[in-house]
Motif scaffolding. Sequence first.
Motif, short mmCIF file in Angstrom:
data_model
loop_
_atom_site.label_atom_id
_atom_site.label_comp_id
_atom_site.label_asym_id
_atom_site.label_seq_id
_atom_site.Cartn_x
_atom_site.Cartn_y
_atom_site.Cartn_z
N ARG A 61 0.82 -1.21 0.00
CA ARG A 61 0.00 0.00 0.00
C ARG A 61 0.85 1.26 0.00
N LEU A 62 1.91 1.30 0.83
CA LEU A 62 2.71 2.51 0.97
C LEU A 62 3.46 2.86 -0.30
N SER A 63 3.83 1.86 -1.09
CA SER A 63 4.61 2.14 -2.29
C SER A 63 3.85 3.02 -3.28
N GLY A 64 2.54 3.09 -3.12
CA GLY A 64 1.75 3.95 -3.99
C GLY A 64 1.58 5.36 -3.47
N TYR A 65 2.09 5.63 -2.26
CA TYR A 65 1.97 6.96 -1.69
C TYR A 65 2.87 7.95 -2.45
N ASP A 66 2.49 9.22 -2.42
CA ASP A 66 3.34 10.24 -3.03
C ASP A 66 4.68 10.33 -2.31
N ALA A 67 4.68 10.15 -0.98
CA ALA A 67 5.92 10.27 -0.20
C ALA A 67 5.91 9.27 0.95
N PRO A 68 6.21 8.00 0.66
CA PRO A 68 6.25 7.01 1.74
C PRO A 68 7.32 7.32 2.77
N ASP A 69 8.37 8.07 2.39
CA ASP A 69 9.38 8.45 3.36
C ASP A 69 8.80 9.36 4.44
N ALA A 70 7.78 10.16 4.09
CA ALA A 70 7.13 11.01 5.09
C ALA A 70 6.40 10.14 6.11
N TRP A 71 5.80 9.05 5.64
CA TRP A 71 5.13 8.12 6.55
C TRP A 71 6.14 7.49 7.50
N VAL A 72 7.27 7.06 6.96
CA VAL A 72 8.31 6.44 7.79
C VAL A 72 8.84 7.44 8.82
N TYR A 73 9.06 8.67 8.40
CA TYR A 73 9.59 9.67 9.33
C TYR A 73 8.60 9.96 10.46
N ARG A 74 7.32 9.93 10.17
CA ARG A 74 6.33 10.14 11.23
C ARG A 74 6.42 9.03 12.27
N VAL A 75 6.59 7.79 11.80
CA VAL A 75 6.73 6.68 12.75
C VAL A 75 8.01 6.85 13.57
N VAL A 76 9.09 7.28 12.93
CA VAL A 76 10.36 7.50 13.63
C VAL A 76 10.18 8.49 14.78
N ARG A 77 9.59 9.63 14.49
CA ARG A 77 9.48 10.65 15.54
C ARG A 77 8.49 10.24 16.62
N GLN A 78 7.44 9.49 16.26
CA GLN A 78 6.51 9.00 17.28
C GLN A 78 7.21 8.02 18.20
N ARG A 79 8.05 7.16 17.63
CA ARG A 79 8.80 6.20 18.44
C ARG A 79 9.77 6.92 19.37
N LEU A 80 10.49 7.90 18.84
CA LEU A 80 11.46 8.63 19.66
C LEU A 80 10.77 9.40 20.77
#
Length: 259
Positions: A61-80
């Motif tokens: 699903r994510l591979s079709g996003y305009d910016a999957p890296d933005a999704w990953v970065y959101r998870v990173v900062r939520q985890r931190l």
Amino acid sequence: MSDALSAEDTSRCGRAEPFEVFFTRTFTGMFARALLLCGHRQDAEDAVQEAYAQAYRRWERLSGYDAPDAWVYRVVRQRLWATGRRNARIRSAGAGVADLESPAPAGVEETAEARAVLAALALLPRRQRTVLVLHCLHGLSQEAVAEELGLSRGGVAASVFKARRRLEKLLDLRERTSVGPRDGRDGLATSGPRGPRVVLPGRAARTGPSGRGRAGAALAVAEEWLRRCGAAGPQAAARVRDALTAEAGPGGVGRGGRE
């Protein structure tokens, strides 16, 4: 500034790509962002590993996003943000960045600037550091930061104000109102004998109109330096890739993705 790692990255994210290609392309920048938020290599690596693991499981699903890296970065900062409350390592934020080697293209002055910013950032309380990076560097609104971190809008505003003032004091930054004698360009300069010395002439002129201000311009220099010097190192990338491969099973990490 958008939530994606760069304009070039964002333009390519709209095209579906194998997860391994996405990981290789974005890992260094993602690690640099995580390190800027927390200041500790192991915390950054743990958060990035978890974020990429979640992305892998959802890659179809994510591979079709305009910016999957933005999704990953959101998870990173939520985890931190979640783990920082109970992680004793946060008390020594900054450990793990002082010994980074400077990138070959970086000059002595550029490296000194970035190190000074990182050292000053490490002295901020965790909340101030987080909201400063998210709001002043990455352009999240104060309302968005408050919602993401579970804080009040007023609390975020107060933290941004205190963090800006503290960082600018530590770096002894002031606005230059006339043409400087050294390079003939307007920008940021330093005054006084105390605090790390930072001079950001050209960068400040480019980032000032975006609303980043002096603190945001300084943070942009530090993040770019971390990214260029490969702060993650090949070992960190290999460890995260191995963890993802173990999760993927015999087939390894390829296009991947399962819900």
